[in-house]
Design a protein around this motif. Structure first.
Motif, PDB file in Angstrom:
ATOM      1  N   UNK A  25       2.490  -8.288   3.415  1.00  0.00           N
ATOM      2  CA  UNK A  25       2.728  -7.742   2.080  1.00  0.00           C
ATOM      3  C   UNK A  25       1.717  -6.671   1.712  1.00  0.00           C
ATOM      4  N   UNK A  26       0.486  -6.783   2.191  1.00  0.00           N
ATOM      5  CA  UNK A  26      -0.536  -5.770   1.895  1.00  0.00           C
ATOM      6  C   UNK A  26      -0.203  -4.449   2.578  1.00  0.00           C
ATOM      7  N   UNK A  27       0.372  -4.517   3.768  1.00  0.00           N
ATOM      8  CA  UNK A  27       0.743  -3.297   4.480  1.00  0.00           C
ATOM      9  C   UNK A  27       1.118  -3.562   5.919  1.00  0.00           C
ATOM     10  N   UNK A  28       2.102  -2.798   6.390  1.00  0.00           N
ATOM     11  CA  UNK A  28       2.605  -2.965   7.753  1.00  0.00           C
ATOM     12  C   UNK A  28       3.169  -1.641   8.260  1.00  0.00           C
ATOM     13  N   UNK A  29       3.501  -1.624   9.530  1.00  0.00           N
ATOM     14  CA  UNK A  29       4.126  -0.439  10.125  1.00  0.00           C
ATOM     15  C   UNK A  29       5.559  -0.347   9.615  1.00  0.00           C
ATOM     16  N   UNK A  30       5.961   0.834   9.188  1.00  0.00           N
ATOM     17  CA  UNK A  30       7.325   1.031   8.711  1.00  0.00           C
ATOM     18  C   UNK A  30       8.308   0.694   9.823  1.00  0.00           C
ATOM     19  N   UNK A  31       9.337  -0.055   9.484  1.00  0.00           N
ATOM     20  CA  UNK A  31      10.377  -0.396  10.443  1.00  0.00           C
ATOM     21  C   UNK A  31      10.093  -1.593  11.316  1.00  0.00           C
ATOM     22  N   UNK A  32       8.909  -2.188  11.179  1.00  0.00           N
ATOM     23  CA  UNK A  32       8.566  -3.351  12.000  1.00  0.00           C
ATOM     24  C   UNK A  32       9.358  -4.576  11.544  1.00  0.00           C
ATOM     25  N   UNK A  93      -6.667   2.881  11.484  1.00  0.00           N
ATOM     26  CA  UNK A  93      -7.782   3.782  11.820  1.00  0.00           C
ATOM     27  C   UNK A  93      -7.288   5.045  12.520  1.00  0.00           C
ATOM     28  N   UNK A  94      -6.176   4.935  13.239  1.00  0.00           N
ATOM     29  CA  UNK A  94      -5.615   6.085  13.950  1.00  0.00           C
ATOM     30  C   UNK A  94      -4.800   6.988  13.029  1.00  0.00           C
ATOM     31  N   UNK A  95      -4.697   6.598  11.750  1.00  0.00           N
ATOM     32  CA  UNK A  95      -3.958   7.417  10.800  1.00  0.00           C
ATOM     33  C   UNK A  95      -2.462   7.177  10.803  1.00  0.00           C
ATOM     34  N   UNK A  96      -2.021   6.099  11.464  1.00  0.00           N
ATOM     35  CA  UNK A  96      -0.597   5.768  11.461  1.00  0.00           C
ATOM     36  C   UNK A  96      -0.226   5.220  10.088  1.00  0.00           C
ATOM     37  N   UNK A  97       1.015   5.422   9.693  1.00  0.00           N
ATOM     38  CA  UNK A  97       1.472   5.026   8.362  1.00  0.00           C
ATOM     39  C   UNK A  97       1.468   3.509   8.201  1.00  0.00           C
ATOM     40  N   UNK A  98       0.928   3.057   7.069  1.00  0.00           N
ATOM     41  CA  UNK A  98       0.935   1.651   6.672  1.00  0.00           C
ATOM     42  C   UNK A  98       1.602   1.598   5.306  1.00  0.00           C
ATOM     43  N   UNK A  99       2.680   0.799   5.201  1.00  0.00           N
ATOM     44  CA  UNK A  99       3.473   0.752   3.974  1.00  0.00           C
ATOM     45  C   UNK A  99       3.651  -0.680   3.484  1.00  0.00           C
ATOM     46  N   UNK A 100       4.073  -0.808   2.236  1.00  0.00           N
ATOM     47  CA  UNK A 100       4.450  -2.103   1.677  1.00  0.00           C
ATOM     48  C   UNK A 100       5.975  -2.208   1.772  1.00  0.00           C
ATOM     49  N   UNK A 101       6.518  -3.373   1.391  1.00  0.00           N
ATOM     50  CA  UNK A 101       7.971  -3.545   1.428  1.00  0.00           C
ATOM     51  C   UNK A 101       8.683  -2.526   0.542  1.00  0.00           C
ATOM     52  N   UNK A 102       8.027  -2.085  -0.527  1.00  0.00           N
ATOM     53  CA  UNK A 102       8.618  -1.097  -1.419  1.00  0.00           C
ATOM     54  C   UNK A 102       8.469   0.338  -0.937  1.00  0.00           C
ATOM     55  N   UNK A 103       7.850   0.512   0.216  1.00  0.00           N
ATOM     56  CA  UNK A 103       7.677   1.861   0.765  1.00  0.00           C
ATOM     57  C   UNK A 103       6.436   2.588   0.282  1.00  0.00           C
ATOM     58  N   UNK A 104       5.666   1.930  -0.583  1.00  0.00           N
ATOM     59  CA  UNK A 104       4.426   2.515  -1.085  1.00  0.00           C
ATOM     60  C   UNK A 104       3.349   2.432  -0.002  1.00  0.00           C
TER      61      UNK A 104
END
Length: 109
Positions: A25-32, A93-104
Motif C-alpha cells: 500500500x505504501x508503494x509498489x511497481x506499477x503493474x505488479x 534507488x534506481x529511479x524506477x516508478x513506485x506507485x500506490x493503488x491509486x496511481x499516486x
C-alpha cells in the motif's frame, strides 16, 4: 538461484510482489501482481492465471530475502522465476516508478 538486477527488467515484464499488505500500500511497481509470501501457496492459482503463458516471473520484495524463498518455491513448481536482486529498495534507488493503488507516487517501507 536465478537472479536479475533491477536494471535488467523491461517495461511489460511480469513482476510478482511478495511483500505484506502495508508495504504494498505504501508503494509498489506499477503493474505488479501482489500476493504476500505468507499467502502464496493458498493463492497460487491467481499467479498461474495472471502470468502470461511461458512468461518469466520476476519476484520482488523489500530487499531480496523473501523473494529468494518464493523464487525457489516457484522453480520447484516448474515456473520460470527469478529473484530481483535488492528488491524494491534498489528499484526505488534506481529511479524506477513506485506507485500506490491509486496511481499516486509511493515509497518503499
Amino acid at each position: 538461484m536465478p537472479t536479475v538486477g533491477v536494471e535488467d527488467l523491461k517495461d511489460g515484464d511480469f513482476v510478482l510482489d511478495v511483500r505484506e499488505d502495508d508495504e504494498w500500500q505504501a508503494g509498489h511497481a506499477a503493474g505488479a501482481l501482489h500476493i504476500p509470501m505468507s499467502e502464496l501457496v493458498a493463492r497460487y492459482g491467481e499467479l498461474t492465471e495472471a502470468a502470461p503463458q511461458d512468461a518469466r516471473v520476476h519476484v520482488i520484495c523489500r530487499s531480496g530475502g523473501r523473494s529468494a524463498q518464493v523464487t525457489m518455491y516457484l522453480a520447484q513448481q516448474g515456473v520460470d522465476a527469478v529473484n530481483v536482486d535488492g528488491g524494491m529498495q534498489v528499484w526505488q534507488a534506481a529511479g524506477r516508478e513506485v506507485v500506490t493503488d491509486g496511481g499516486e507516487p509511493g515509497f518503499v517501507v
